[in-house]
Structures are given as structure tokens and as C-alpha cells.
Scaffold this motif. Structure first.
Motif, PDB file in Angstrom:
ATOM      1  N   CYS A   1     -23.350  58.668 -32.439  1.00 48.54           N
ATOM      2  CA  CYS A   1     -22.687  59.602 -33.358  1.00 48.54           C
ATOM      3  C   CYS A   1     -23.654  59.950 -34.480  1.00 48.54           C
ATOM      4  O   CYS A   1     -23.783  61.100 -34.881  1.00 48.54           O
ATOM      5  N   ALA A   2     -24.346  58.923 -35.000  1.00 54.53           N
ATOM      6  CA  ALA A   2     -25.254  59.137 -36.130  1.00 54.53           C
ATOM      7  C   ALA A   2     -26.513  59.877 -35.709  1.00 54.53           C
ATOM      8  O   ALA A   2     -27.098  60.612 -36.502  1.00 54.53           O
ATOM      9  N   SER A   3     -26.948  59.692 -34.474  1.00 53.03           N
ATOM     10  CA  SER A   3     -28.234  60.292 -34.103  1.00 53.03           C
ATOM     11  C   SER A   3     -28.119  61.630 -33.375  1.00 53.03           C
ATOM     12  O   SER A   3     -29.131  62.283 -33.146  1.00 53.03           O
ATOM     13  N   LEU A   4     -26.899  62.055 -33.035  1.00 49.89           N
ATOM     14  CA  LEU A   4     -26.741  63.322 -32.307  1.00 49.89           C
ATOM     15  C   LEU A   4     -27.406  64.496 -33.041  1.00 49.89           C
ATOM     16  O   LEU A   4     -28.159  65.274 -32.450  1.00 49.89           O
TER      17      LEU A   4
ATOM     18  N   VAL B   1      -7.635  70.175 -28.712  1.00 52.69           N
ATOM     19  CA  VAL B   1      -8.214  69.069 -29.481  1.00 52.69           C
ATOM     20  C   VAL B   1      -9.490  68.601 -28.769  1.00 52.69           C
ATOM     21  O   VAL B   1      -9.578  68.685 -27.548  1.00 52.69           O
ATOM     22  N   PRO B   2     -10.485  68.119 -29.549  1.00 54.40           N
ATOM     23  CA  PRO B   2     -11.707  67.649 -28.886  1.00 54.40           C
ATOM     24  C   PRO B   2     -11.506  66.276 -28.246  1.00 54.40           C
ATOM     25  O   PRO B   2     -12.209  65.903 -27.314  1.00 54.40           O
ATOM     26  N   ALA B   3     -10.554  65.536 -28.762  1.00 55.12           N
ATOM     27  CA  ALA B   3     -10.308  64.172 -28.295  1.00 55.12           C
ATOM     28  C   ALA B   3      -8.942  63.744 -28.833  1.00 55.12           C
ATOM     29  O   ALA B   3      -8.384  64.408 -29.701  1.00 55.12           O
ATOM     30  N   THR B   4      -8.406  62.661 -28.288  1.00 55.52           N
ATOM     31  CA  THR B   4      -7.186  62.094 -28.877  1.00 55.52           C
ATOM     32  C   THR B   4      -7.366  60.587 -29.009  1.00 55.52           C
ATOM     33  O   THR B   4      -8.254  59.993 -28.405  1.00 55.52           O
ATOM     34  N   THR B   5      -6.496  59.996 -29.823  1.00 56.52           N
ATOM     35  CA  THR B   5      -6.375  58.547 -29.837  1.00 56.52           C
ATOM     36  C   THR B   5      -5.184  58.241 -28.927  1.00 56.52           C
ATOM     37  O   THR B   5      -4.183  58.952 -28.961  1.00 56.52           O
ATOM     38  N   ARG B   6      -5.315  57.196 -28.105  1.00 59.47           N
ATOM     39  CA  ARG B   6      -4.250  56.937 -27.142  1.00 59.47           C
ATOM     40  C   ARG B   6      -3.837  55.472 -27.163  1.00 59.47           C
ATOM     41  O   ARG B   6      -4.678  54.593 -27.015  1.00 59.47           O
ATOM     42  N   ALA B   7      -2.549  55.258 -27.366  1.00 58.04           N
ATOM     43  CA  ALA B   7      -1.988  53.920 -27.209  1.00 58.04           C
ATOM     44  C   ALA B   7      -1.242  53.917 -25.883  1.00 58.04           C
ATOM     45  O   ALA B   7      -0.359  54.739 -25.664  1.00 58.04           O
TER      46      ALA B   7
ATOM     47  N   ALA C   1     -10.432  63.531 -19.090  1.00 63.30           N
ATOM     48  CA  ALA C   1      -9.513  64.627 -18.797  1.00 63.30           C
ATOM     49  C   ALA C   1      -9.800  65.770 -19.764  1.00 63.30           C
ATOM     50  O   ALA C   1      -8.943  66.204 -20.522  1.00 63.30           O
ATOM     51  N   GLN C   2     -11.039  66.271 -19.728  1.00 62.68           N
ATOM     52  CA  GLN C   2     -11.431  67.311 -20.687  1.00 62.68           C
ATOM     53  C   GLN C   2     -10.576  68.581 -20.589  1.00 62.68           C
ATOM     54  O   GLN C   2     -10.281  69.180 -21.622  1.00 62.68           O
TER      55      GLN C   2
ATOM     56  N   GLY D   1     -26.301  70.521 -29.266  1.00 60.51           N
ATOM     57  CA  GLY D   1     -26.311  69.099 -28.894  1.00 60.51           C
ATOM     58  C   GLY D   1     -24.926  68.676 -28.440  1.00 60.51           C
ATOM     59  O   GLY D   1     -23.918  69.175 -28.917  1.00 60.51           O
ATOM     60  N   HIS D   2     -24.894  67.740 -27.511  1.00 62.19           N
ATOM     61  CA  HIS D   2     -23.622  67.391 -26.891  1.00 62.19           C
ATOM     62  C   HIS D   2     -23.641  65.915 -26.525  1.00 62.19           C
ATOM     63  O   HIS D   2     -24.604  65.422 -25.955  1.00 62.19           O
ATOM     64  N   ASN D   3     -22.581  65.217 -26.862  1.00 59.28           N
ATOM     65  CA  ASN D   3     -22.441  63.832 -26.439  1.00 59.28           C
ATOM     66  C   ASN D   3     -21.302  63.753 -25.420  1.00 59.28           C
ATOM     67  O   ASN D   3     -20.135  63.784 -25.790  1.00 59.28           O
ATOM     68  N   PRO D   4     -21.641  63.694 -24.119  1.00 63.62           N
ATOM     69  CA  PRO D   4     -20.602  63.785 -23.091  1.00 63.62           C
ATOM     70  C   PRO D   4     -19.631  62.603 -23.125  1.00 63.62           C
ATOM     71  O   PRO D   4     -18.503  62.700 -22.665  1.00 63.62           O
ATOM     72  N   LEU D   5     -20.082  61.505 -23.707  1.00 65.05           N
ATOM     73  CA  LEU D   5     -19.245  60.316 -23.777  1.00 65.05           C
ATOM     74  C   LEU D   5     -18.008  60.558 -24.635  1.00 65.05           C
ATOM     75  O   LEU D   5     -16.915  60.101 -24.325  1.00 65.05           O
ATOM     76  N   CYS D   6     -18.187  61.289 -25.748  1.00 63.50           N
ATOM     77  CA  CYS D   6     -17.066  61.449 -26.665  1.00 63.50           C
ATOM     78  C   CYS D   6     -16.695  62.911 -26.872  1.00 63.50           C
ATOM     79  O   CYS D   6     -15.679  63.213 -27.477  1.00 63.50           O
ATOM     80  N   GLY D   7     -17.520  63.835 -26.378  1.00 58.94           N
ATOM     81  CA  GLY D   7     -17.186  65.251 -26.518  1.00 58.94           C
ATOM     82  C   GLY D   7     -17.669  65.880 -27.820  1.00 58.94           C
ATOM     83  O   GLY D   7     -17.366  67.032 -28.091  1.00 58.94           O
TER      84      GLY D   7
END
Lengths: 408, 150
Positions: free
Chosen positions: B129-132, A376-382, A367-368, B34-40
Motif C-alpha cells: 500500500c505504501a509503495s504503490l 465500491v473498490p472493496a468491502t469489509t466482510r464478516a 469477485a471484482q 499503478g495497480h495492486n491486483p491483491l486489493c484493487g
């Protein structure tokens, strides 16, 4: 209300909940992603596959007839579970994503054209956004987006202004997988219908957690997944009003969806068969039936009430942590708590608390646009379930305090 | 396996909190997003190469987790002043180290303090994460403009 001793009894029905991770008992708080399976579901699939298995809607031998009867029995269970008028309004798909894609490709490509408008919201999961983007690219239709307030609610006044003669479809989530917000889908359907539009509700996050009555909501479509409602993965449901389904062409073609076929020409089966080409996920549908029975056995109203009390407790405990900001604070919420921790990025949070046996999700949750909306670039979700306990929220809070210590 | 001794070591926490070369370079000669689509996670690399093919200056910006930020920060420190070829050898060794294909033996590698990221291999979900930053570096050196972690 589900009592603490009843929760223990319920937990005992879920074998996964007694597993250990890194030497710690699993604290599973990622139920919005997927849920664990009760013994009743696991056992029903085992029994079906080892004693009753056959293909459905084909052979007329005894096993095939019996399997078909059980399979179609699940369709009726799902019909009752969501309050549909007719069992033929229940289409089995591979999941909520495919359900929405079915509507986009069949209804969308037939009835939505250049210049027409589709209204979605700023809190949609990618599954209820990207199919519409693709449709608009192909057809030249236009996406309109309902804005979301700072607390995570749909701006209903703005929504009313988006509706017009060009609106063909309103596709909104019933409950946000990030913010937890429960949207007023009944009101949305009323307004959309008044404008002459059809309504799709993404029920992936609501069907497992609250009593659904599609006739009361009056939506034209409802999409949801089995694996988020304690059933197996690989199967989902599209509910559609029969009168609407009848007007729609097939989306996937093949065996099982036909009336008659010659080399020159094919006539198609009536819904739901028209939309169920190929051998369906038979065992998974049978498992979904057991999940529906399991949920009905506990009672959806009681589930909602208990999870609401967990949400209130979790919100109180987590808001007490310094530097933690909850994202999604609508008054009417499902038991999902997304947050941003000042001290550490969600991925670092996840890695560290995973070592304590705690499973939560960190990331953009597919849900970007929601992440962008809240900066925020990301969240932690419970995300909580009726099998969670307040003590597990305490463990989460304790682990988060350790994260803060590590990052000082 | 302890996350504190193997992943979140003091050096990494320090680079996360006080990233070095965290800026942009005006008049850079090479860059990549550089972009990691998995985590943003997003990282931008700016570099200035001189005529002799030496990395005169390198900087990064963007947002990401502690591992990606610390890795980017330590990478800039370690490749500054190196030639393009040396940097590519370091990328190769780093990549193989975090994926578990290369054991850096004392005196037989070019990674210097970067061996601190060896523990990442125990956390498969964090290898990217380390190699991005390193993939983004290679992308900038090859002037391809944009790279996505698959």
C-alpha cells in the motif's frame, strides 16, 4: 435451535478458537474464506496418518485395502450428505476451483462450441467466471450474464430471456461469497433444463451452511471445497449426474484413471476414477469424512437456523453504525455481511481491528464484477459460522466505532 | 505495537483526508497507472518534467486505502522540484525503508518527512500500500505506462 451453552461446547471442539491475536482472544469472522477445524477432524487425520496410512486403490496388501475402504467410505458419506443418488457421482478434486475447471475443460471443451452460450451471473466468484472466459476464448462461445438487483438478487425475468436454443450451460453460485444472497437454484435448474442446458451450481458457500439435496435441486454439477466446511484444505468435490459424467472425457491424465494402457492406446476408467488421475489427497479425504460426520452430528437444518439468527442480529447491530452501508440486502441470505464504511477504506479497517484480535476480510473477495456492480473498490466482510456468538458481533461493532474515531 | 503510533499517525491521517496534489495535469509529459491486483488499489500519476530533467509538477488520482493515499500525497509533495535522479534515489531509499532493509539515520538519507512511513514494515500486508505510488512514479519516469504490484 443451537443454544448459547451448546455454542460454547461446540467452540471447545475448535482449538484455533482459543488462540489469541495481539493479546486478544481471536474473534474469527472470516468463515467464507476458510473455516477452522474441529478436534474430530484433526484427530482423525492424526490417527489415519499415524496408524492406518497407506495408498489407495493400488496395492492389495491389508493396509492398502483398509485405507481404500476408508477412502471410498468418505465418498459414500459425501453422497449421503448432499443427497446424491450414487456414490460414483462424487469426484474428489483439489477444491471447488478445480471442480469447476474440470467441468469447463472436460464437459465444456467437448460439448460447447462456437456461437454456443454459457449463462453465468454478475455475482460469481472469479472461480466461476474465469474458466468460462477461457473456454469462450478458445471455442468462440459467448458468456451471458444474469444481472443483479440493488438488493443483490438475481433478476430472474432477465435470466429467462437469456435462455435460448444456444444455451449449453448455466453456471451460477448457490450463495454469493460477497452479498450472501441465496439464489433460487432449483428454479434456475428447472428453467435451464427446459431450454436444454446443463446446470452447474457453485456450492462453495452453501454446502457448509445449509442442507443440500442435489436430486431436489436437480443440478447436473455441484462444486464445493472441504476447507470451507471445517475439513482440511487441498480437497474438494465435484458432484455430477452419472449419465452426464459418463459422456465426459478425462481432464487430467495419468495413473489411476485408466482401464488399460498400451503404448498405442488407452481406455479410460468409468467415473469417478476417470477424473481422479494420480494419487489423491488421501489424508485430506479422510479428514473431510470426519468433517461431514461433525456437521451431520450438529444437523444442517439447525446450523442454518442458528446462523440465520446470527445474521439477523449482526445486520441489526451493524446497520446501527453511522456511515456503514451493508452491501447485499436480499431477504434470503446466508450469514455474510459485506459493508462499506464511510470513514475508512476496508484495508485500514482490517489493520485496525486485527489489533483487537478480530479477523474479517477486506478486499474484492475474488469477485471484482460484484464490486463494480455496487460501485465500491472493496468491502469489509464478516462471514459467520455456527461457532460464532452474538458477543463477537458486539466486539466487531465496538472495534468499528474505534476505526471511525481514528479517522474522525 | 500500536497501530495509532506506528501506522496511522496524525500526518498520515491528514494526508489521507486532505490529499495534496490530488488532481490531473493537463499536458503532462509523463504518466503511469499503478495497480495492486491483491486489493484493487489504483493510482494514476501525472508529471511535467522540464528540459533540465526536473519534476516541475506532479499529481495523482485514483482510489485506495489511507496508507496508499497518504503515501502518494506525501510523495508528490516531496519529489516536486527534484531531478529524476534524486527522485529515483528517494524511491530506492523509501522502498528499502518500508521493507526493512534501510534504517534512515539523521542526515544520511534523502527522505525528509517520508520516514514517517517507517512503521509500515511492522505491518507486512501493508507494505505494498505504501509503495504503490512510488512504483508508479518510477514507471512514469521510465514511461512504461502501466505497472502492477506483484
Amino acid at each position: 435451535m443451537i443454544t448459547p451453552s451448546e455454542v460454547e461446547k461446540i467452540r471447545a471442539e475448535f482449538p484455533m478458537l482459543s488462540t489469541k491475536v495481539h493479546g486478544h482472544p481471536l474473534v474469527y469472522l472470516d468463515n467464507a474464506a476458510t473455516t477452522h477445524k474441529p478436534r474430530a477432524v484433526i484427530e482423525r487425520i492424526r490417527q489415519f496418518e499415524s496408524e492406518q496410512y497407506a495408498t489407495v486403490r493400488r496395492g492389495s496388501y491389508t493396509l492398502g485395502e483398509e485405507a481404500t475402504e476408508m477412502f471410498e467410505g468418505v465418498r459414500k458419506k459425501v453422497q449421503v450428505f448432499i443427497g446424491a443418488k450414487d456414490h460414483r457421482e462424487i469426484i474428489f478434486t483439489s477444491g471447488a476451483t478445480q471442480s469447476i475447471n474440470l467441468v469447463a475443460n472436460s464437459f465444456g471443451r467437448t460439448f460447447i462450441g462456437a456461437g454456443d452460450e454459457i449463462v453465468i451471473s454478475h455475482m460469481e466468484h472469479h472461480a466461476n467466471l474465469v474458466p468460462w472466459q477461457l473456454l469462450c476464448l478458445e471455442k468462440g462461445c459467448v458468456l451471458k450474464v444474469i444481472p443483479v438487483s440493488d438488493s443483490g438478487e438475481l433478476e430472474m425475468e432477465a435470466f429467462k430471456k437469456l435462455l435460448g436454443p444456444k444455451t449449453k450451460l448455466v453456471a451460477v453460485t448457490h450463495s454469493s461469497n460477497v452479498l450472501g444472497t441465496i439464489n433460487p437454484v432449483k428454479e434456475i435448474a428447472r428453467l435451464a433444463h427446459a431450454a436444454g442446458a446443463k446446470v452447474l451450481v457453485d456450492g462453495a458457500q452453501s454446502v457448509p451452511h445449509t442442507k443440500i439435496d442435489v436430486q431436489d435441486i436437480d443440478c447436473d454439477f455441484l462444486a464445493f471445497s472441504s476447507h470451507k466446511m471445517y475439513g482440511p484444505s487441498g480437497v474438494g468435490v465435484l458432484y455430477g449426474k452419472y449419465a452426464v459424467l459418463e459422456t465426459m472425457p478425462p481432464y487430467v491424465a495419468g495413473g489411476d484413471m485408466i482401464n488399460s494402457v498400451t503404448i498405442e492406446r488407452t481406455t479410460f476408467a468409468k467415473p469417478p476414477g476417470r477424473f481422479e488421475a494420480g494419487t489423491p489427497p488421501i489424508s485430506q479425504v479422510i479428514g473431510l469424512g470426519a468433517a461431514v460426520d461433525f456437521l451431520t452430528g450438529i444437523g444442517m437444518e439447525r446450523i442454518f437456523e442458528y446462523e440465520k439468527s446470527l445474521l439477523e442480529y449482526g445486520t441489526k447491530v451493524l446497520s446501527g453504525i453511522e456511515g456503514l452501508r451493508i452491501i447485499g440486502t436480499a431477504p434470503h441470505k446466508a450469514a455474510i455481511i459485506s459493508f462499506w464504511l464511510e470513514a475508512a477504506h476496508p484495508h485500514d479497517v482490517i489493520t485496525i481491528i486485527d489489533r483487537e484480535g478480530i479477523a474479517v476480510r477486506g478486499g474484492h473477495h475474488c469477485a471484482q464484477p460484484v464490486m463494480a456492480r455496487f460501485g465500491v473498490p472493496a468491502t469489509t466482510r464478516a462471514s459467520l459460522s455456527f461457532y460464532n456468538k452474538p458477543e463477537e458481533i458486539d466486539l466487531l461493532a465496538g472495534a468499528l466505532k474505534k476505526v471511525i474515531q481514528v479517522f474522525g | 505495537m500500536s497501530y495509532q503510533s506506528d501506522l496511522y499517525q496524525q500526518v498520515i491521517l491528514d494526508h489521507n483526508k486532505n490529499p495534496r496534489n490530488f488532481r490531473e495535469i493537463e499536458g503532462h509529459s509523463h504518466s503511469c497507472d499503478g495497480h495492486n491486483p491483491l486489493c484493487g488499489d489504483k493510482i494514476h500519476i501525472h508529471m511535467k518534467l522540464n528540459d533540465g530533467g526536473t519534476i516541475e509538477d506532479i499529481a495523482f488520482s485514483g482510489s485506495g486505502c489511507a496508507i496508499s493515499k497518504a503515501s502518494a500525497s506525501m510523495m508528490t509533495v516531496n519529489v516536486k522540484g527534484k531531478s529524476v535522479d534524486e527522485a529515483k534515489v528517494m524511491f530506492d531509499e523509501f522502498h528499502k525503508m518500508v521493507t526493512g532493509e534501510f534504517e534512515p539515520q539523521p542526515g544520511k538519507h534523502h527522505l525528509g518527512k517520508l520516514t514517517i512511513f517507517q512503521g509500515v514494515r511492522e505491518f507486512p500486508s501493508r507494505i505494498k500500500c505504501a509503495s504503490l505510488a512510488w512504483h508508479t512514479l518510477v514507471c512514469a519516469l521510465d514511461k512504461t505506462g502501466e505497472t502492477t504490484m506483484e
